[in-house]
Design an enzyme around this catalytic site. Structure first.
Site, short mmCIF file in Angstrom:
data_model
loop_
_atom_site.label_atom_id
_atom_site.label_comp_id
_atom_site.label_asym_id
_atom_site.label_seq_id
_atom_site.Cartn_x
_atom_site.Cartn_y
_atom_site.Cartn_z
N HIS A 37 18.79 -53.09 41.34
CA HIS A 37 17.71 -53.07 40.35
C HIS A 37 16.40 -52.57 40.98
CE1 HIS A 37 20.32 -56.43 38.69
NE2 HIS A 37 20.28 -55.58 37.69
N GLN A 52 24.49 -46.04 37.89
CA GLN A 52 25.80 -45.36 37.78
C GLN A 52 26.95 -46.36 37.98
OE1 GLN A 52 26.94 -42.49 36.94
NE2 GLN A 52 28.99 -42.54 37.83
N GLN A 65 29.17 -47.62 30.64
CA GLN A 65 27.97 -48.02 29.89
C GLN A 65 26.97 -46.86 29.84
OE1 GLN A 65 25.84 -51.94 30.25
NE2 GLN A 65 24.49 -50.80 31.60
N VAL A 76 23.96 -48.66 44.63
CA VAL A 76 23.47 -49.14 45.93
C VAL A 76 24.57 -50.03 46.51
CG1 VAL A 76 21.65 -50.45 47.10
CG2 VAL A 76 21.08 -49.03 45.11
N ARG A 78 27.13 -60.21 40.02
CA ARG A 78 28.33 -61.06 40.05
C ARG A 78 28.83 -61.30 41.47
NH1 ARG A 78 29.43 -58.52 34.79
NH2 ARG A 78 29.40 -60.21 33.24
O1 PAF Z 1 23.70 -53.34 32.63
C1 PAF Z 1 23.16 -54.38 32.21
O2 PAF Z 1 22.60 -55.18 32.96
C2 PAF Z 1 23.22 -54.69 30.72
O3 PAF Z 1 24.42 -54.29 30.16
C3 PAF Z 1 22.02 -54.10 29.94
C4 PAF Z 1 22.01 -52.59 29.97
C5 PAF Z 1 20.71 -54.63 30.53
C6 PAF Z 1 22.09 -54.54 28.48
O4 PAF Z 1 22.06 -55.93 28.35
#
Ligand code: PAF
Length: 286
Positions: free
Chosen positions: A39, A156, A161, A184, A195
């Site tokens: 993040h 990625q 998603q 990363v 997780r």
């Molecule tokens: O990847 C995530 O952490 C989640 O799926 C997101 C994109 C924040 C949506 O809740």
């Protein structure tokens, strides 16, 4: 380090009011919190490309199935605020579920949803996580509407998603640039994930086999082995003790499986660890 004066906002009206005053580009980093170095790299990139950065921290109930880890998903707002601030965020938006969704969701477990086409969701993670991508697209659309960003940043690591969100932006005419950010990894290759905090010591040791499998497949493909079934069998051999959900090689253009691998195709793995059955995902562009 680029330390700004981070503001924590937990309500939608306050967020909208603040963003009305902002001149320049807003970058959005949607997250479910438990922020880590992955993040951090998204926030730093958003900070370098925008005038104002919003990080959302929201464990989104609509994307979890009834038997999934919604209740035990890590919630670490205090440390998230520190990481977000040091990575250059201006605002952390951390609403409660009641703030984010209206009463109908809590009364009927239903709300208006953004549902991607079946073709995008009937495989890979969507196969075992019914409704997951409806929940993701719904909350991401809500965050887009609330923040009106110029750019939004996604890792990625969640390749399916990312593919589905790009399609949603195109198909629903959101005027937002979706920025893909690289995975990363820990020094041994394990993809960083919120997780990973669930892993036992033994699982942590085993977990590295997922990235080892991916990198072995890339090595073989670079040596000229391009038959998907051979490459997939090689990967599966690394996952002997895992409960394998899927190992697939797909084209990055349509996310459909390929029989013969070409440059840019993606190998994806989802598997549950031997001891604690933590479901990990990872992927690599070949
Ligand atoms: O990847 C995530 O952490 C989640 O799926 C997101 C994109 C924040 C949506 O809740």
């Amino acid at each position: 380090m680029n330390m700004k004066n981070l503001k924590l906002i937990q309500n939608k009206a306050e967020l909208r009011a603040l963003l009305k005053e902002i001149k320049g580009d807003v970058g959005l980093v949607p997250t479910m919190g438990a922020l880590h170095r992955g993040h951090q790299s998204l926030i730093e990139r958003a900070n370098s490309e925008n005038d104002f950065v919003v990080v959302s921290v929201f464990v989104n109930p609509t994307q979890f199935g009834p038997n999934e880890d919604y209740d035990k998903y890590p919630r670490t707002l205090e440390s998230d605020l520190k990481l977000a601030e040091s990575a250059g965020a201006d605002v952390v938006f951390a609403p409660s579920p009641k703030e984010m969704y209206t009463d109908i969701y809590f009364e009927e477990k239903e709300t208006t949803l953004v549902c991607p086409p079946y073709k995008y969701v009937n495989r890979l993670c969507g196969k075992t996580r019914a409704g997951h991508f409806d929940g993701v697209c719904t909350v991401v659309s809500k965050l887009f509407n609330l923040t009106n960003p110029k750019r939004a940043y996604f890792g990625q690591k969640d390749a399916q998603q990312l593919f589905i969100i790009k399609k949603m932006v195109q198909e629903l005419d959101f005027d937002i640039e979706i920025v893909k950010c690289p995975i990363v990894r820990e020094t041994d290759g394990l993809a960083i994930s919120s997780r990973n905090t669930y892993l036992s010591e033994n699982d942590r040791k085993s977990a590295v086999n997922i990235s080892k499998a991916l990198f072995k497949v890339k090595e073989l493909k670079d040596k000229g082995i391009v038959e998907s079934s051979t490459l997939i069998d090689t990967a599966i051999a690394y996952l002997k003790d895992f409960e394998v959900d899927y190992v697939e090689i797909v084209s990055k253009n349509d996310f459909c499986s390929v029989a013969t691998v070409k440059n840019g195709d993606i190998i994806l793995i989802a598997a549950k660890t031997p001891e604690c059955k933590v479901r990990l995902i990872d992927n690599l562009e070949l």
